[in-house]
Design an enzyme around this catalytic site. Sequence first.
Site, PDB file in Angstrom:
ATOM      1  N   TYR A 126       0.827  -1.207   0.000  1.00 19.92           N
ATOM      2  CA  TYR A 126       0.000   0.000   0.000  1.00 19.92           C
ATOM      3  C   TYR A 126       0.857   1.251   0.000  1.00 19.92           C
ATOM      4  CZ  TYR A 126       0.726   1.059   5.019  1.00 19.92           C
ATOM      5  OH  TYR A 126       1.268   1.394   6.234  1.00 19.92           O
ATOM      6  N   LYS A 131       6.365  -1.667   2.221  1.00 16.19           N
ATOM      7  CA  LYS A 131       5.136  -1.090   2.775  1.00 16.19           C
ATOM      8  C   LYS A 131       3.995  -2.059   2.463  1.00 16.19           C
ATOM      9  CE  LYS A 131       3.058   3.491   3.404  1.00 16.19           C
ATOM     10  NZ  LYS A 131       3.209   3.573   4.849  1.00 16.19           N
ATOM     11  N   LEU A 171      10.952   1.365   7.342  1.00 15.69           N
ATOM     12  CA  LEU A 171      10.416   1.864   6.076  1.00 15.69           C
ATOM     13  C   LEU A 171      11.173   3.123   5.670  1.00 15.69           C
ATOM     14  CD1 LEU A 171       8.049   1.461   4.003  1.00 15.69           C
ATOM     15  CD2 LEU A 171       6.915   3.314   5.241  1.00 15.69           C
TER      16      LEU A 171
HETATM   17  N1  PDD Z   1       2.721   5.365   7.435  1.00 15.95           N
HETATM   18  N2  PDD Z   1       7.319   4.011   9.065  1.00 15.95           N
HETATM   19  C1  PDD Z   1       6.133   3.374   9.112  1.00 15.95           C
HETATM   20  C2  PDD Z   1       6.062   2.052   9.782  1.00 15.95           C
HETATM   21  C3  PDD Z   1       4.997   3.977   8.546  1.00 15.95           C
HETATM   22  O1  PDD Z   1       3.814   3.320   8.587  1.00 15.95           O
HETATM   23  C4  PDD Z   1       5.108   5.260   7.952  1.00 15.95           C
HETATM   24  C5  PDD Z   1       3.938   5.969   7.335  1.00 15.95           C
HETATM   25  C6  PDD Z   1       6.361   5.874   7.930  1.00 15.95           C
HETATM   26  C7  PDD Z   1       6.578   7.231   7.295  1.00 15.95           C
HETATM   27  O2  PDD Z   1       6.564   7.149   5.898  1.00 15.95           O
HETATM   28  P1  PDD Z   1       6.120   8.395   5.006  1.00 15.95           P
HETATM   29  O3  PDD Z   1       6.944   9.541   5.411  1.00 15.95           O
HETATM   30  O4  PDD Z   1       6.406   7.923   3.626  1.00 15.95           O
HETATM   31  O5  PDD Z   1       4.644   8.628   5.258  1.00 15.95           O
HETATM   32  C8  PDD Z   1       7.446   5.224   8.491  1.00 15.95           C
HETATM   33  C9  PDD Z   1       1.551   5.850   6.750  1.00 15.95           C
HETATM   34  C10 PDD Z   1       1.301   7.306   6.907  1.00 15.95           C
HETATM   35  C11 PDD Z   1       0.380   4.968   7.126  1.00 15.95           C
HETATM   36  O6  PDD Z   1       0.601   3.762   7.207  1.00 15.95           O
HETATM   37  O7  PDD Z   1      -0.733   5.464   7.287  1.00 15.95           O
END
Ligand code: PDD
Length: 290
Positions: free
Chosen positions: A31, A146, A202
């Site tokens: 996702y 992800k 991530l």
């Molecule tokens: N999550 N690490 C994890 C485990 C995350 O789920 C997310 C973001 C991030 C930050 O990634 P980014 O800067 O690309 O949003 C780091 C999203 C917002 C979610 O699962 O809703």
Amino acid sequence: MTAYLNGRFLPLSEARISPLDRGFLFADGAYEVIPVYSRYPFRIDEHLRRLQASLDGIRLANPHTPEQWRAIILRIIAAAQFDDQTLYIQVTRGADSKRDTPFPSGVAPTVFLFTAPLISPTAEQRASGIAAITAEDIRWGRCDLKTVSLLANVLTRQLAVDAGCIETIMLRDGFLTEGSASNIFVVSDGLILAPPKDQRMLAGITYDVVLELAAKHGAAYAVRPVSEAELRSADELWMTSSNKEVLAITTLDGQPVGHGALAGKPGPVTRQMHAWYCAFRDEVMRHAGS
Ligand code: PDD
């Protein structure tokens, strides 16, 4: 609210998938979450590249080209009733006629998108920072992908909610990995510390923006493993994500973060980074709009 499911644009309330969908049975899918400001998807190319990397990592062929993704995304965004959005994309390995773990053959992936109003941190959270707790990182060995296999993140995040906090910072083998839904930065003696991108975390799109901004503005930073001791003795902590942007963490496991007069308050490096982030985001949006 408009959604997209397998080639059709339809109201979210009408979207249906099979209970045999492998996303439902096995969490077999990937996702993305893209922040949308004034109807412009921020860093869309980077998000689509990370989606490709996640799909490659789970050996699922990408059903769309970047141009096709962009067309679907822009149509969903345009149909929304709100300007600032959080756009969700999910691709699973589809629904077979039976429940069997190996990859099915001849099964089309399930592609699902919807958008919702962007929930940004509150003014109070911006002014005071948020409280976090720590917990052991209990996730699998491919946290760089992800994927929708988020049960460990769900359980870990709930620990924070149970404690009246916003985020849980995870530790593995005595080192910081990331938050349950965010990346974590540590400031120590004026130096910004970021854990390296590897299979334990991530690669956040916001994380990359922050490091680009640090480099651009000449802020001192280091990308290297960050120990639990460094986390606990930090002068400042912040979290990053597409929804939270740059948000100060001012309490950790019930203790104020930082030292002296600034203990328990958003620190100068965090506030500066948040200001750089907002300026950069607004600049990008201005160019997108012109
Ligand atoms: N999550 N690490 C994890 C485990 C995350 O789920 C997310 C973001 C991030 C930050 O990634 P980014 O800067 O690309 O949003 C780091 C999203 C917002 C979610 O699962 O809703």
